[in-house]
Design a protein around this motif. Structure first.
Motif, PDB file in Angstrom:
ATOM      1  N   ASN A 153     -66.500  -8.726 -25.533  1.00  6.46           N
ATOM      2  CA  ASN A 153     -67.952  -8.550 -25.439  1.00  6.46           C
ATOM      3  C   ASN A 153     -68.744  -9.471 -26.310  1.00  6.46           C
ATOM      4  OD1 ASN A 153     -67.629  -6.262 -24.298  1.00  6.46           O
ATOM      5  ND2 ASN A 153     -67.373  -5.093 -25.820  1.00  6.46           N
ATOM      6  N   ALA A 154     -68.370 -10.153 -27.551  1.00  8.53           N
ATOM      7  CA  ALA A 154     -68.758 -11.208 -28.179  1.00  8.53           C
ATOM      8  C   ALA A 154     -68.918 -12.331 -27.251  1.00  8.53           C
ATOM      9  CB  ALA A 154     -68.310 -11.663 -29.365  1.00  8.53           C
ATOM     10  N   ALA A 155     -67.772 -12.890 -26.451  1.00  7.10           N
ATOM     11  CA  ALA A 155     -67.985 -14.175 -25.449  1.00  7.10           C
ATOM     12  C   ALA A 155     -69.093 -13.729 -24.526  1.00  7.10           C
ATOM     13  CB  ALA A 155     -66.656 -13.901 -24.956  1.00  7.10           C
ATOM     14  N   LEU A 156     -69.247 -12.586 -24.077  1.00  5.24           N
ATOM     15  CA  LEU A 156     -70.219 -12.530 -22.929  1.00  5.24           C
ATOM     16  C   LEU A 156     -71.706 -12.997 -23.468  1.00  5.24           C
ATOM     17  CD1 LEU A 156     -69.597  -8.996 -21.274  1.00  5.24           C
ATOM     18  CD2 LEU A 156     -68.524 -11.157 -20.970  1.00  5.24           C
ATOM     19  N   SER A 157     -71.935 -12.537 -24.708  1.00  7.37           N
ATOM     20  CA  SER A 157     -73.350 -12.743 -25.323  1.00  7.37           C
ATOM     21  C   SER A 157     -73.371 -14.466 -25.937  1.00  7.37           C
ATOM     22  CB  SER A 157     -73.785 -11.889 -26.454  1.00  7.37           C
ATOM     23  OG  SER A 157     -72.874 -12.020 -27.313  1.00  7.37           O
ATOM     24  N   VAL A 158     -72.272 -14.799 -26.441  1.00  5.29           N
ATOM     25  CA  VAL A 158     -72.497 -16.054 -27.228  1.00  5.29           C
ATOM     26  C   VAL A 158     -72.201 -17.188 -26.094  1.00  5.29           C
ATOM     27  CG1 VAL A 158     -71.202 -17.775 -28.720  1.00  5.29           C
ATOM     28  CG2 VAL A 158     -71.377 -15.193 -29.322  1.00  5.29           C
ATOM     29  N   ILE A 159     -71.406 -17.162 -25.058  1.00  6.24           N
ATOM     30  CA  ILE A 159     -71.146 -18.138 -24.215  1.00  6.24           C
ATOM     31  C   ILE A 159     -72.447 -18.437 -23.336  1.00  6.24           C
ATOM     32  CG2 ILE A 159     -69.959 -19.087 -21.975  1.00  6.24           C
ATOM     33  CD1 ILE A 159     -67.351 -17.741 -23.723  1.00  6.24           C
ATOM     34  N   ARG A 160     -73.004 -17.150 -23.030  1.00  7.06           N
ATOM     35  CA  ARG A 160     -74.399 -17.413 -22.167  1.00  7.06           C
ATOM     36  C   ARG A 160     -75.460 -17.961 -22.994  1.00  7.06           C
ATOM     37  NH1 ARG A 160     -75.900 -11.553 -19.459  1.00  7.06           N
ATOM     38  NH2 ARG A 160     -74.827 -10.834 -21.161  1.00  7.06           N
ATOM     39  N   ALA A 161     -75.591 -17.762 -24.120  1.00  2.06           N
ATOM     40  CA  ALA A 161     -76.408 -18.494 -25.184  1.00  2.06           C
ATOM     41  C   ALA A 161     -76.123 -19.783 -25.347  1.00  2.06           C
ATOM     42  CB  ALA A 161     -76.621 -17.637 -26.292  1.00  2.06           C
ATOM     43  N   LYS A 162     -75.013 -20.053 -25.605  1.00  3.97           N
ATOM     44  CA  LYS A 162     -74.717 -21.458 -26.109  1.00  3.97           C
ATOM     45  C   LYS A 162     -74.077 -22.243 -24.890  1.00  3.97           C
ATOM     46  CE  LYS A 162     -73.733 -22.469 -30.177  1.00  3.97           C
ATOM     47  NZ  LYS A 162     -73.016 -22.709 -31.503  1.00  3.97           N
ATOM     48  N   GLY A 163     -73.471 -21.844 -23.890  1.00  9.45           N
ATOM     49  CA  GLY A 163     -72.498 -22.481 -23.276  1.00  9.45           C
ATOM     50  C   GLY A 163     -71.052 -22.391 -23.820  1.00  9.45           C
ATOM     51  N   TYR A 164     -69.869 -22.631 -22.620  1.00  5.36           N
ATOM     52  CA  TYR A 164     -68.801 -22.665 -23.174  1.00  5.36           C
ATOM     53  C   TYR A 164     -68.252 -23.623 -24.191  1.00  5.36           C
ATOM     54  CZ  TYR A 164     -63.653 -22.192 -22.832  1.00  5.36           C
ATOM     55  OH  TYR A 164     -62.383 -22.037 -23.030  1.00  5.36           O
ATOM     56  N   GLU A 192     -67.126 -19.057 -34.133  1.00  6.21           N
ATOM     57  CA  GLU A 192     -68.588 -18.381 -33.489  1.00  6.21           C
ATOM     58  C   GLU A 192     -68.135 -16.950 -33.027  1.00  6.21           C
ATOM     59  OE1 GLU A 192     -71.654 -21.691 -33.202  1.00  6.21           O
ATOM     60  OE2 GLU A 192     -70.212 -21.672 -31.726  1.00  6.21           O
ATOM     61  N   LEU A 193     -67.029 -17.036 -32.119  1.00  5.77           N
ATOM     62  CA  LEU A 193     -66.629 -15.802 -31.559  1.00  5.77           C
ATOM     63  C   LEU A 193     -66.142 -14.725 -32.487  1.00  5.77           C
ATOM     64  CD1 LEU A 193     -64.983 -17.488 -28.408  1.00  5.77           C
ATOM     65  CD2 LEU A 193     -67.078 -16.204 -28.469  1.00  5.77           C
ATOM     66  N   CYS A 194     -65.395 -15.017 -33.343  1.00  4.55           N
ATOM     67  CA  CYS A 194     -65.014 -14.272 -34.329  1.00  4.55           C
ATOM     68  C   CYS A 194     -65.889 -13.672 -35.221  1.00  4.55           C
ATOM     69  CB  CYS A 194     -63.870 -15.067 -35.172  1.00  4.55           C
ATOM     70  SG  CYS A 194     -62.338 -15.538 -34.646  1.00  4.55           S
ATOM     71  N   ALA A 195     -66.944 -14.488 -35.659  1.00  2.00           N
ATOM     72  CA  ALA A 195     -68.118 -14.146 -36.398  1.00  2.00           C
ATOM     73  C   ALA A 195     -68.896 -13.060 -35.624  1.00  2.00           C
ATOM     74  CB  ALA A 195     -68.743 -15.278 -36.954  1.00  2.00           C
ATOM     75  N   ALA A 196     -68.924 -13.337 -34.491  1.00  2.00           N
ATOM     76  CA  ALA A 196     -70.003 -12.193 -33.759  1.00  2.00           C
ATOM     77  C   ALA A 196     -69.218 -10.982 -33.300  1.00  2.00           C
ATOM     78  CB  ALA A 196     -70.402 -13.126 -32.260  1.00  2.00           C
ATOM     79  N   ALA A 197     -67.719 -11.164 -33.253  1.00  2.00           N
ATOM     80  CA  ALA A 197     -67.004 -10.055 -33.094  1.00  2.00           C
ATOM     81  C   ALA A 197     -66.845  -8.942 -34.073  1.00  2.00           C
ATOM     82  CB  ALA A 197     -65.915 -10.337 -32.347  1.00  2.00           C
ATOM     83  N   GLY A 198     -66.980  -9.722 -35.343  1.00  5.30           N
ATOM     84  CA  GLY A 198     -66.545  -9.444 -36.483  1.00  5.30           C
ATOM     85  C   GLY A 198     -65.081  -8.943 -36.685  1.00  5.30           C
ATOM     86  N   VAL A 199     -64.278 -10.099 -36.381  1.00  6.97           N
ATOM     87  CA  VAL A 199     -62.837 -10.073 -36.599  1.00  6.97           C
ATOM     88  C   VAL A 199     -61.995 -11.307 -37.128  1.00  6.97           C
ATOM     89  CG1 VAL A 199     -62.659  -8.539 -34.522  1.00  6.97           C
ATOM     90  CG2 VAL A 199     -62.434 -11.190 -34.200  1.00  6.97           C
ATOM     91  N   ALA A 245     -62.475 -13.463 -20.512  1.00  9.12           N
ATOM     92  CA  ALA A 245     -63.848 -13.003 -20.406  1.00  9.12           C
ATOM     93  C   ALA A 245     -64.558 -12.952 -18.846  1.00  9.12           C
ATOM     94  CB  ALA A 245     -64.750 -13.875 -21.112  1.00  9.12           C
ATOM     95  N   ALA A 246     -63.887 -13.944 -18.157  1.00 10.92           N
ATOM     96  CA  ALA A 246     -64.501 -13.852 -16.789  1.00 10.92           C
ATOM     97  C   ALA A 246     -63.869 -12.525 -15.940  1.00 10.92           C
ATOM     98  CB  ALA A 246     -63.887 -15.052 -15.988  1.00 10.92           C
ATOM     99  N   ASP A 247     -62.798 -12.305 -16.163  1.00 11.81           N
ATOM    100  CA  ASP A 247     -62.359 -10.926 -15.681  1.00 11.81           C
ATOM    101  C   ASP A 247     -62.992  -9.793 -16.102  1.00 11.81           C
ATOM    102  OD1 ASP A 247     -60.625 -12.350 -14.206  1.00 11.81           O
ATOM    103  OD2 ASP A 247     -58.676 -12.053 -15.861  1.00 11.81           O
ATOM    104  N   HIS A 248     -63.154  -9.687 -17.638  1.00  9.61           N
ATOM    105  CA  HIS A 248     -63.980  -8.697 -18.353  1.00  9.61           C
ATOM    106  C   HIS A 248     -65.262  -8.631 -17.703  1.00  9.61           C
ATOM    107  CE1 HIS A 248     -65.190  -5.773 -21.274  1.00  9.61           C
ATOM    108  NE2 HIS A 248     -66.061  -6.800 -21.946  1.00  9.61           N
ATOM    109  N   TRP A 249     -66.156  -9.738 -17.494  1.00  8.56           N
ATOM    110  CA  TRP A 249     -67.465  -9.641 -16.925  1.00  8.56           C
ATOM    111  C   TRP A 249     -67.205  -9.216 -15.410  1.00  8.56           C
ATOM    112  CZ3 TRP A 249     -72.470 -11.033 -17.905  1.00  8.56           C
ATOM    113  CH2 TRP A 249     -73.231 -11.177 -16.739  1.00  8.56           C
TER     114      TRP A 249
END
Length: 207
Positions: free
Chosen positions: A16-27, A34-41, A60-64
């Protein structure tokens, strides 16, 4: 009774963090930290579930695809009786989703494939599956609209379904360049007019 509302696990949080962070910053600009921080893990949790950032990109592509597929399957454009009206209502539905900031309405797989098509074939293929499989959901309605109108054009339902995705992805790129949804909305309006012209329709009622 077991808890029916279990909290998402670390893997789900990261996706879920990947969906928001990657769309905002690019892959490429998105880091594992950053993904860990956004996910809280923890970073350890990341590498427990994904052997690399690219592995997360594929997941993430499959999750999307799963998330958006569920949303589109329940969308109101399916309720129209005429298949052409369903196609046009689908286009209108895509326009209606141009809400919020650019990262909120743009496409995760479209964003990722632009950066990874040469460098990460597994992510490219996952993005292709996502876009192509979504396009396939339009083919039956396009084919039915062609048959109802006795059309035998030199193009196929599949090619038009993929063209809709090409226009939408291009519209998202323009929205990123311009910093807002207005140009994307204009592009989607042109797509709708183009489809009407292909089918020789005039004054089709808008959904």
């Amino acid at each position: 009774m077991p808890n029916q509302t279990a909290k998402p696990d670390a893997r789900s949080k990261l996706l879920n963090a990947a969906l928001s962070v990657i769309r905002a910053k690019g892959y490429s600009a998105t880091t594992v930290d950053e993904l860990c921080a956004a996910a809280g893990v923890t970073k350890g949790a990341f590498f427990h579930h994904f052997k690399s950032k690219d592995a997360l990109g594929v997941a993430a592509a499959d999750h999307w695809s799963e998330m958006t597929g569920a949303m589109f399957s329940k969308a109101p454009y399916h309720d129209h009786a005429d298949p052409l009206d369903r196609v046009l209502a689908y286009v209108a539905f895509r326009k209606a989703r141009l809400q919020g900031g650019v990262p909120e309405f743009t496409c995760l797989v479209g964003t990722m494939v632009q950066e990874t098509y040469e460098t990460a074939p597994a992510i490219r293929d996952a993005c292709d599956r996502s876009i192509s499989n979504h396009a396939e959901t339009l083919e039956a309605d396009i084919e039915a609209a062609m048959q109802e109108r006795g059309m035998s054009p030199d193009w196929t339902a599949r090619s038009l379904a993929l063209h809709t995705q090409a226009v939408l992805q291009g519209a998202f790129i323009l929205a990123k360049a311009k910093g807002g949804p207005e140009i994307a909305a204009d592009s989607i309006d042109h797509l709708s007019r183009y489809i009407e012209l292909l089918f020789g329709s005039k004054n089709i009622e808008r959904p």
